[in-house]
Design a protein around this motif. Structure first.
Motif, PDB file in Angstrom:
ATOM      1  N   ASP A 163       6.727   7.292   3.577  1.00  0.00           N
ATOM      2  CA  ASP A 163       5.496   6.599   3.995  1.00  0.00           C
ATOM      3  C   ASP A 163       5.691   5.806   5.282  1.00  0.00           C
ATOM      4  O   ASP A 163       4.884   5.870   6.195  1.00  0.00           O
ATOM      5  CB  ASP A 163       5.038   5.631   2.892  1.00  0.00           C
ATOM      6  N   GLU A 180      -1.700   2.952  15.974  1.00  0.00           N
ATOM      7  CA  GLU A 180      -2.723   2.669  14.962  1.00  0.00           C
ATOM      8  C   GLU A 180      -3.132   1.199  15.000  1.00  0.00           C
ATOM      9  O   GLU A 180      -4.292   0.864  14.860  1.00  0.00           O
ATOM     10  CB  GLU A 180      -2.195   3.006  13.552  1.00  0.00           C
ATOM     11  N   GLU A 233       2.335  -0.310  15.069  1.00  0.00           N
ATOM     12  CA  GLU A 233       2.230   0.682  13.990  1.00  0.00           C
ATOM     13  C   GLU A 233       1.711   2.000  14.569  1.00  0.00           C
ATOM     14  O   GLU A 233       0.647   2.035  15.181  1.00  0.00           O
ATOM     15  CB  GLU A 233       1.277   0.166  12.914  1.00  0.00           C
ATOM     16  N   SER A 292       1.188   6.431  14.046  1.00  0.00           N
ATOM     17  CA  SER A 292       1.179   7.616  13.180  1.00  0.00           C
ATOM     18  C   SER A 292       1.563   8.817  14.041  1.00  0.00           C
ATOM     19  O   SER A 292       1.711   8.685  15.252  1.00  0.00           O
ATOM     20  CB  SER A 292      -0.226   7.804  12.591  1.00  0.00           C
ATOM     21  N   LEU A 346       8.000  12.717  10.274  1.00  0.00           N
ATOM     22  CA  LEU A 346       6.725  12.184   9.788  1.00  0.00           C
ATOM     23  C   LEU A 346       5.872  13.224   9.072  1.00  0.00           C
ATOM     24  O   LEU A 346       5.766  14.362   9.522  1.00  0.00           O
ATOM     25  CB  LEU A 346       5.898  11.626  10.958  1.00  0.00           C
ATOM     26  N   GLY A 347       5.260  12.779   7.980  1.00  0.00           N
ATOM     27  CA  GLY A 347       4.197  13.550   7.345  1.00  0.00           C
ATOM     28  C   GLY A 347       2.869  13.073   7.916  1.00  0.00           C
ATOM     29  O   GLY A 347       2.832  12.110   8.706  1.00  0.00           O
ATOM     30  N   PRO A 348       1.749  13.714   7.511  1.00  0.00           N
ATOM     31  CA  PRO A 348       0.448  13.367   8.101  1.00  0.00           C
ATOM     32  C   PRO A 348       0.037  11.905   7.862  1.00  0.00           C
ATOM     33  O   PRO A 348      -0.693  11.334   8.667  1.00  0.00           O
ATOM     34  CB  PRO A 348      -0.530  14.340   7.435  1.00  0.00           C
ATOM     35  N   ASN A 349       0.492  11.310   6.767  1.00  0.00           N
ATOM     36  CA  ASN A 349       0.093   9.916   6.494  1.00  0.00           C
ATOM     37  C   ASN A 349       1.209   8.916   6.752  1.00  0.00           C
ATOM     38  O   ASN A 349       1.079   7.735   6.409  1.00  0.00           O
ATOM     39  CB  ASN A 349      -0.387   9.777   5.044  1.00  0.00           C
ATOM     40  N   SER A 350       2.331   9.397   7.299  1.00  0.00           N
ATOM     41  CA  SER A 350       3.447   8.474   7.536  1.00  0.00           C
ATOM     42  C   SER A 350       3.099   7.492   8.649  1.00  0.00           C
ATOM     43  O   SER A 350       2.258   7.776   9.504  1.00  0.00           O
ATOM     44  CB  SER A 350       4.698   9.241   7.973  1.00  0.00           C
ATOM     45  N   ARG A 351       3.779   6.371   8.607  1.00  0.00           N
ATOM     46  CA  ARG A 351       3.635   5.377   9.657  1.00  0.00           C
ATOM     47  C   ARG A 351       5.014   5.040  10.227  1.00  0.00           C
ATOM     48  O   ARG A 351       6.010   5.026   9.487  1.00  0.00           O
ATOM     49  CB  ARG A 351       3.038   4.079   9.094  1.00  0.00           C
ATOM     50  N   LYS A 395       0.831  -1.224   0.000  1.00  0.00           N
ATOM     51  CA  LYS A 395       0.000   0.000   0.000  1.00  0.00           C
ATOM     52  C   LYS A 395       0.854   1.259   0.000  1.00  0.00           C
ATOM     53  O   LYS A 395       0.355   2.360  -0.181  1.00  0.00           O
ATOM     54  CB  LYS A 395      -0.827   0.030   1.300  1.00  0.00           C
ATOM     55  N   TYR A 396       2.149   1.089   0.300  1.00  0.00           N
ATOM     56  CA  TYR A 396       3.030   2.246   0.489  1.00  0.00           C
ATOM     57  C   TYR A 396       4.120   2.235  -0.565  1.00  0.00           C
ATOM     58  O   TYR A 396       4.498   1.181  -1.061  1.00  0.00           O
ATOM     59  CB  TYR A 396       3.667   2.195   1.885  1.00  0.00           C
TER      60      TYR A 396
END
Ligand SMILES: C[S@@+](CC[C@H](N)C(=O)[O-])C[C@H]1O[C@@H](n2cnc3c(N)ncnc32)[C@H](O)[C@@H]1O
Length: 416
Positions: free
Chosen positions: A294, A400, A412, A414, A321-326, A248-249
């Motif tokens: 990601d 998460e 995991e 965020s 981290l960005g807003p969607n990083s994990r 997905k990444y």
């Protein structure tokens, strides 16, 4: 549960978990045998989660049944007369498994003794102790051959490097552990530079952490790096590839990877040639990893450090981290032994069926052993889910999902 019912329930757990394991082996081929002379196809499978899960119950229930029924003094002496490490050290150092490759029908200890210059009658006793534990077959009196377990000790196998790391370095820390707990100068310290291993080897107090010390010892460092690959199978960590949806990444940062340049060049040269992989030297205490990717993957990193240092690493990762990083923190997660606490965490981690100890007892032994390894080597620790969440929350991370791989575990996160 009445005592007799507990024993019956343990027997049932042994029966069902062993049958689950047998069925898994049968999916890949024949069932294994103790004297099997080659590996089983399941031994190197990427995803061993189902097998690890069955074996956790099997080992836990078998040990608990034996401990319940055996005379306690017999079990007590078994806690300390563990000389496997001394014997494994001999065969690993002398490359016995590699020598035995040339003797599939076995070699007499007298002949083996001449090859490695170890007194033959002592050697026979070493080999017999190991064969009694299932490592090597004694095919005839004093004649030994390789089997599925002893093949793990081949030079080419990273597990051998992990074994040597334990028997030659970590054991030094273990041997002075009590003294470190009582030495008023360091007893209450979590400074990695005075961890038991360093206490035992750092007579002048100038070596720093184990990592600083390894930086000056090329052979040790190389072997340590090779040994890390053994965690793929020892902890079953490679299963992350089958369970976490990496597909997905598009970008993954391996923070604190080992010998990345060499390994990618050797194992995946096309990725290097096509610029699909980049390398950056990083001191994770002082620098923020490359930003806005990601996935940030930290395997067996946080467990190397006490809480203060771990908090620093996580806060540096958090800044990337960005807003969607994990962030994926892949370590052991120590299960709770108190059933009350285990039940609270059961929705994330499951809990052992009664009457098994709530943490699966001996079935989870490697996580508690590795907790001691981390204490001896680094004054660090494996952590419970509670401990990990406290660290991560303080660093601005939000949980998460828990990816329970039946031995190792991926948390995991965020950005909170
Ligand atoms: C237990 S190993 C794990 C390696 C790898 N992630 C794996 O799972 O195989 C810990 C790694 O952290 C690296 N390391 C230690 N101190 C570091 C630092 N200050 N910055 C970056 N990496 C460091 C070590 O070189 C070592 O490769």
């Amino acid at each position: 549960m009445a005592n007799k019912a507990k024993l019956e329930a343990l027997l049932t757990l042994i029966n069902t978990s062993a049958r689950d394991a047998i069925a898994l082996y049968e999916k890949y081929g024949d069932v294994p045998a103790i004297d099997q002379t080659g590996p089983h196809p399941l031994d190197n499978a990427v995803d061993q989660v189902a097998l690890k899960s069955a074996i956790r119950t099997l080992e836990g229930a078998s040990a608990q049944l034996c401990t319940t029924l055996a005379p306690p003094s017999h079990t007590a002496i078994n806690l300390v007369q563990v000389y496997d490490h001394a014997c494994v050290r001999v065969v690993a150092r002398e490359g016995v498994s590699d020598i035995l490759l040339k003797y599939p029908k076995g070699i007499h200890v007298n002949k083996l003794s001449k090859k490695i210059n170890i007194e033959p009658k002592k050697l026979a006793r070493i080999m017999r102790l190991l064969a009694t534990k299932g490592c090597y077959n004694e095919v005839d009196t004093d004649v030994f051959a390789n089997n599925r377990l002893s093949l793990i000790l081949l030079d080419e196998n990273p597990v051998k490097h992990m074994i040597l790391l334990h028997v030659e370095l970590i054991s030094k820390g273990a041997s002075v552990f009590y003294e470190t707990l009582k030495d008023p100068k360091i007893a209450y310290s979590y400074d990695p530079t005075v961890a038991p291993v360093m206490y035992s080897i750092d007579k002048d107090g100038i070596e720093g952490t184990v990592f600083d010390w390894m930086a000056r010892h090329d052979g040790q460092r190389e072997s340590y790096h090779v040994s890390m690959r053994s965690l793929n199978t020892i902890m079953g960590s490679l299963a992350v590839l089958a369970h976490f949806p990496f597909g997905k990444y598009s970008t993954v940062v391996d923070v604190g990877g080992v010998q990345a340049r060499d390994i990618w060049a050797r194992d995946c040269p096309e990725a290097v040639a096509e610029d699909r992989v980049e390398f950056e030297d990083l001191n994770f205490f002082e620098q923020v990893p490359v930003k806005g990717k990601d996935v940030y993957y930290l395997r067996n990193i946080i467990h190397d450090w006490p809480d203060n240092e771990s908090a620093l690493i996580l806060s540096n990762v958090r800044k990337a981290l960005g807003p969607n990083s994990r962030v994926l923190i892949h370590d052991y997660v120590l299960l709770q032994l108190s059933r009350k606490q285990a039940v609270i965490e059961a929705s994330e981690l499951g809990t052992a069926p009664e009457p098994l100890l709530a943490n699966f007892g001996v079935g989870s032994m490697r996580s508690y052993q590795q907790d001691m390894t981390m204490l001896f080597a680094h004054n660090a620790r494996e952590r419970t889910l509670q401990d990990s969440l406290a660290l991560a929350t303080a660093a601005g991370l939000k949980l998460e999902k828990v990816w329970d791989l039946a031995e190792s575990c991926v948390l995991e996160y965020s950005a909170a």
